[in-house]
Design an enzyme around this catalytic site. Structure first.
Site, short mmCIF file in Angstrom:
data_model
loop_
_atom_site.label_atom_id
_atom_site.label_comp_id
_atom_site.label_asym_id
_atom_site.label_seq_id
_atom_site.Cartn_x
_atom_site.Cartn_y
_atom_site.Cartn_z
N HIS A 143 0.83 -1.22 0.00
CA HIS A 143 0.00 0.00 0.00
C HIS A 143 0.86 1.26 0.00
O HIS A 143 1.94 1.29 0.59
CB HIS A 143 -1.01 0.01 1.16
N GLU A 148 -5.05 0.94 0.73
CA GLU A 148 -4.91 -0.46 1.10
C GLU A 148 -5.12 -1.37 -0.10
O GLU A 148 -5.65 -0.94 -1.13
CB GLU A 148 -5.94 -0.77 2.18
C1 GLP Z 1 1.81 3.59 7.01
C2 GLP Z 1 1.73 4.86 6.18
C3 GLP Z 1 2.41 4.68 4.84
C4 GLP Z 1 3.82 4.11 5.04
C5 GLP Z 1 3.71 2.77 5.73
C6 GLP Z 1 5.06 2.09 5.91
O1 GLP Z 1 0.87 2.65 6.63
N1 GLP Z 1 0.38 5.26 5.96
O2 GLP Z 1 2.48 5.94 4.18
O3 GLP Z 1 4.46 3.99 3.79
O4 GLP Z 1 3.12 2.99 7.00
O5 GLP Z 1 5.71 2.55 7.05
P1 GLP Z 1 7.21 2.20 7.43
O6 GLP Z 1 8.05 3.14 6.63
O7 GLP Z 1 7.29 2.47 8.89
O8 GLP Z 1 7.44 0.77 7.08
#
Ligand code: GLP
Length: 262
Positions: A143, A148
């Site tokens: 996503h 999603e």
């Molecule tokens: C959340 C945010 C996304 C992000 C994702 C991954 O779901 N809404 O924008 O890309 O987390 O986060 P991380 O970088 O902590 O793996």
């Protein structure tokens, strides 16, 4: 699409921050004609924010004429709650750079009228002439923002129910308890992101390897919303070797040869 493969997240962060700074400087933004930057939360972009703060403090880049639009925000979490994306952005970035408060845009997850809030957000992006560069991360299920799996690839800013995989992944920020994770968020759509003139998606770690494989070698489909990147004329994926570990040797050879021509 460009795929930049670096040894580790730190190298990805330095590359991405330098690229953003270069784009801002190249645009020579003014108050009347600002540079419009889309921004994410998550653990992946933290190093980019640190690097940009460092560059700003050393006068290597200025955010005086930069307008920002964040990707998303949880529904029902106050902006001063440390788990909110408002708090994340001010704490990790905005409080440390020379940005003008009025140039910061983050969706209001406390609004009483979600449809209006989302419509106004899209309108506001348009009044600035669209987003010049959208930076994003990716979830383990592919996503982008909170689009999603099975979100429409032409979706716009709206309220979204979070997928069980996202709630599980994000529970690490909520005392590791899925019961504490909000079940809904306001998010820009896949279409909103893809309308940006340029999109950079960062990924780090083995748990992102399937998403990066789908983004680069899978077919475009709404289960892995990151695959919309294949239709973007100026999409860049910046990932470390672990996140690139499921790419075929042909893909790795091809993209490396573009970045490091003989
Ligand atoms: C959340 C945010 C996304 C992000 C994702 C991954 O779901 N809404 O924008 O890309 O987390 O986060 P991380 O970088 O902590 O793996």
């Amino acid at each position: 699409m460009r795929v930049i493969i670096k040894d580790n997240l730190e190298d990805c962060s330095v590359w991405t921050a330098s690229y953003i700074a270069y784009r801002i400087k190249q645009a020579k933004p003014t108050a009347k004609n600002p540079f419009v930057l889309g921004l994410p939360t998550g653990s992946t972009p933290l190093g980019v924010y640190k690097e940009l703060i460092y560059m700003c403090k050393n006068k290597k880049v200025s955010f005086e004429h930069v307008v920002t639009f964040n990707m998303d925000e949880y529904v029902g979490i106050e902006p001063n709650n440390p788990q909110s994306y408002h708090y994340f952005m001010y704490h990790n970035f905005f409080n440390h750079i020379d940005i003008n408060q009025k140039n910061i845009h983050i969706l209001n997850g406390m609004t009483k009228d979600y449809a209006k809030e989302c419509e106004n957000y899209e309108q506001s992006i348009l009044t600035y002439g669209g987003i010049d560069l959208f930076l994003g991360g990716v979830g383990s299920d592919g996503h982008i923002a909170f689009n999603e799996p099975f979100s429409s690839l032409s979706s716009r800013t709206r309220i979204k129910t979070l997928a069980p995989s996202t709630i599980k992944d994000n529970s690490r920020f909520f005392n590791n308890d899925i019961k504490n994770v909000p079940t809904q968020a306001l998010t820009v759509g896949v279409g909103t992101i893809m309308d940006a003139k340029e999109v950079i998606i960062m990924a780090s770690g083995n748990n992102k390897a399937d998403a990066i494989y789908q983004a680069v070698e899978g077919s475009i489909n709404q289960k892995w919303t990151i695959t919309a990147m294949q239709n973007h004329p100026h999409g860049i994926i910046v990932c470390d070797k672990s996140a690139a570990s499921k790419l075929s040797s042909e893909a790795i050879e091809y993209f490396n040869s573009i970045e490091n021509p003989k």
